[in-house]
Every structure is written in C-alpha cells, then in structure tokens.
Design a protein around this motif. Sequence first.
Motif, PDB file in Angstrom:
ATOM      1  N   PHE A  89       0.804  -9.075   0.029  1.00  0.00           N
ATOM      2  CA  PHE A  89      -0.265  -8.773  -0.856  1.00  0.00           C
ATOM      3  C   PHE A  89      -1.026  -7.263  -0.667  1.00  0.00           C
ATOM      4  N   ALA A  90      -1.212  -6.533   0.232  1.00  0.00           N
ATOM      5  CA  ALA A  90      -2.197  -5.928   1.151  1.00  0.00           C
ATOM      6  C   ALA A  90      -1.176  -4.701   0.212  1.00  0.00           C
ATOM      7  N   ARG A  91      -0.152  -4.177  -0.425  1.00  0.00           N
ATOM      8  CA  ARG A  91       0.414  -3.018  -0.118  1.00  0.00           C
ATOM      9  C   ARG A  91      -0.447  -2.536  -1.871  1.00  0.00           C
ATOM     10  N   PRO A  92      -0.604  -3.092  -2.829  1.00  0.00           N
ATOM     11  CA  PRO A  92      -1.677  -2.157  -3.435  1.00  0.00           C
ATOM     12  C   PRO A  92      -2.477  -1.401  -2.927  1.00  0.00           C
ATOM     13  N   THR A  93      -2.807  -1.794  -1.583  1.00  0.00           N
ATOM     14  CA  THR A  93      -4.501  -0.662  -1.355  1.00  0.00           C
ATOM     15  C   THR A  93      -3.992   0.671  -1.184  1.00  0.00           C
ATOM     16  N   HIS A  94      -2.537   0.341  -0.757  1.00  0.00           N
ATOM     17  CA  HIS A  94      -2.259   2.490  -0.683  1.00  0.00           C
ATOM     18  C   HIS A  94      -2.262   2.998  -1.653  1.00  0.00           C
ATOM     19  N   ALA A  95      -1.543   2.325  -3.058  1.00  0.00           N
ATOM     20  CA  ALA A  95      -2.360   3.204  -3.804  1.00  0.00           C
ATOM     21  C   ALA A  95      -3.729   3.681  -4.702  1.00  0.00           C
ATOM     22  N   TYR A  96      -4.909   3.518  -3.568  1.00  0.00           N
ATOM     23  CA  TYR A  96      -6.036   3.827  -3.839  1.00  0.00           C
ATOM     24  C   TYR A  96      -6.173   5.007  -3.473  1.00  0.00           C
ATOM     25  N   HIS A  97      -4.774   5.902  -2.169  1.00  0.00           N
ATOM     26  CA  HIS A  97      -5.232   6.353  -1.459  1.00  0.00           C
ATOM     27  C   HIS A  97      -4.109   7.234  -2.179  1.00  0.00           C
ATOM     28  N   ASP A  98      -3.395   7.659  -3.090  1.00  0.00           N
ATOM     29  CA  ASP A  98      -2.322   8.210  -3.669  1.00  0.00           C
ATOM     30  C   ASP A  98      -1.048   7.592  -3.170  1.00  0.00           C
ATOM     31  N   LEU A  99      -0.870   6.794  -2.147  1.00  0.00           N
ATOM     32  CA  LEU A  99       0.266   6.316  -1.760  1.00  0.00           C
ATOM     33  C   LEU A  99       0.810   5.387  -2.373  1.00  0.00           C
ATOM     34  N   SER A 100       2.060   5.230  -2.373  1.00  0.00           N
ATOM     35  CA  SER A 100       3.555   4.403  -2.674  1.00  0.00           C
ATOM     36  C   SER A 100       2.981   2.508  -2.007  1.00  0.00           C
ATOM     37  N   PRO A 101       2.628   2.219  -2.694  1.00  0.00           N
ATOM     38  CA  PRO A 101       2.631   0.427  -2.061  1.00  0.00           C
ATOM     39  C   PRO A 101       3.965  -0.120  -1.920  1.00  0.00           C
ATOM     40  N   GLY A 102       5.074   0.715  -2.048  1.00  0.00           N
ATOM     41  CA  GLY A 102       6.054   0.636  -1.745  1.00  0.00           C
ATOM     42  C   GLY A 102       6.446   1.241  -0.466  1.00  0.00           C
TER      43      GLY A 102
END
Length: 361
Positions: A89-102
């Motif tokens: 569930f923490a994957r989406p936090t990477h989107a805040y930094h212009d990085l892929s949650p994948g």
Amino acid sequence: MERRFDPEIAGRGAQGAKVPTRFGLAEREVDGDWRDHVEALGGPPVKLRTTVTEERPKTILSFNTSPDVPFDRSVNAYRGCEHGCVYCFARPTHAYHDLSPGLDFETRLFAKPDAARLLRETFAKPRYRPKPLAMGTNTDPYQPIERRYRITRQVLEVCLDARHPVTITTKSDRVCDDIDLISEMARRRLVAVSISVTSLDPKLSGKLEPRAAAPAKRLAALGALVNAGVPVHCSVSPIIPAITDEFMEEIVSRAAALGVPSAGWIPLRLPHEVAPLFREWLSVHFPERGDKVMSIVRSIRGGRDNDPDFFTRMKPTGVWADLFRARFAIACRRAGIQKQRFELDCTGFRLPETGGQMRLL
C-alpha cells in the motif's frame, strides 16, 4: 487479459504495467521506461539494478491522527522498498516524487543516514512527550539495504538510550541481526515486533514478495524472538482472496507452536496505483483466476477496488469478509492464540545523550 512473464524483470514484484499518473506528472509509456530507451538504440536488454540515493531531511518523526492505526508517530529510515511486494500500500508514495509506484518503488530507493541524529535531537526537545514509535509502517526497516546502512539499528540504539518504546513491523528475518538490542529493550518493556507471514509456499512468496525473506525464515525469526523474550505478533497479511487465504489456518498453527502469543490478519488493500499493478500481476501469474480474485476484493470493499475511508478501510464487509473473520477466529481458538496489544513502558523516558556518545547502560 493474459500477459507473458518478462524475464527482464525477474525478481521484481511489478510486472512493467503502464501506471496511471497523478499530480499532473508526465505520463510514462512503460513503468521503468529507461530500459526502453536503451533497447530503442539497439542495445541489449538492461537488467534492473537497485540504486540508493541518500537524502537529508530536516525532521525524521512523522505524526498522524488516523483513527485506523494504533500509533500517532513513526520513523521511516528508507523510502521505497526492495522487497517488491506487489500489493504494498506504500507504493503510491513514490508518485509524490515523480517516480513510478511500480518498478521505481522497488529499484530506486532512498536512505536517511541522519535518522538517528535527528531522532536524538527530537527526543531532547523540552516539549517532547513519549508515546510508542512505530517502525515499518510505510516501508520495511529491515529491507536488504539495511545490512549496509544499519539505520534501523542506529535508531533503536537511540531509543534504548532514551528508554523510548518502539514497535517494529517487518517481513524480514534480518530483524534477528539486532536481537541483542531488541532483547535488551524487551527486558525494559520498550519493544514489540510484528512479522508478516503471507503464505507458506516459497514459490508463491517469490512471486508476491520477490525479495522478502522466505516464509520459513520469517517463522524461524518469530521463534528466535520468542526465545529471546521479545513480545511478538504474527501478522497474517495481507489476506489475498483465492491466492493466500488457504494458508491462514496453518500459519496460525505454526506460529502458536513456536510460542507466539499474538496473531492477527489484514485484508488486501489496493490504493491508487496499486490496483492496476496488482491486476497486471494477476494477469501474468494467475490469469485463470484474476477475475475471481478481483470480484471478491470488490465484494469486501463495497463494490470498489479499494475503500480509502477512515473507520472502514481496515474493516472489510460482506459475506467473504465474514468468512475470513470466522475462519481466523476458529484457527486462533484451536491454536490457543489471540490478538494482543502489548503495553509498552513510557515512564522511563529520559533525555538522550547528544554529545555523540551513548550512555553506559
């Protein structure tokens, strides 16, 4: 739709799916698209490597007011997690930094080497008041890079010095590397550890959680912590319908046989970008039952892939949820185990040493 397994991302949780973007970020054609640029130029396929960037935040404690979690503060020594659990569930936090949650989430990691110093300074503030501090609430404090950085150990040293209580959640037997510190904290009622065991099938675990410890190692870690006098909890989570729920009863039974006093379960959560990533994973590894899995997931989430609402997001509803709840309760009753809340001691808190040396304990 069924997809073929891509050998270039073997050992990773994300399967290379196109991930929807948020926050107005530029859309990527393929998750981890830097590989495609190399291939477009005629070069050989590039094996994904893990990179670590050191960052220097000004603060290290995160506070929350969520009614759904039993803590109000946490420390995350790392961002991103190499364990690569596809359902994280923490994957989406990477989107805040212009990085892929994948793939970025599990290959482009961030470490916070100043975490212990920042925590010591926070504890030393006159207005600070102690409450149990949670570690492992966002990304795993014992993921593979901890062996090199030892940030989690440094944080625990500060907490022991200050007599500050800590809870640890992990999927790694690497927690036993710090059993000397953790057992000392346990003697002072300063620590409780939760280890997540998702299945008992190492092949399935290798697909779901490709770089996390194998199930047998997690169970062994539970036993080692019990023998060291540490309060431990076995978290059978997440429960993935028609994928991992078959292991529920046996995990509880094995944990109880090791002397583990507490167990609980958490249903699968698929916030934001995690839902399409998980669907892609199903299409690669379980195409024949993907529709069934998602149908059950939606049935326990009010017809949605995910329930993001406070008070209900951790409490699935419906027939399937009731079935899982009943099965787990029966398994715990038969094994003589139940979910416990370990009471940690905040009364011994003292100002930590800030001159660069620890007190003699």
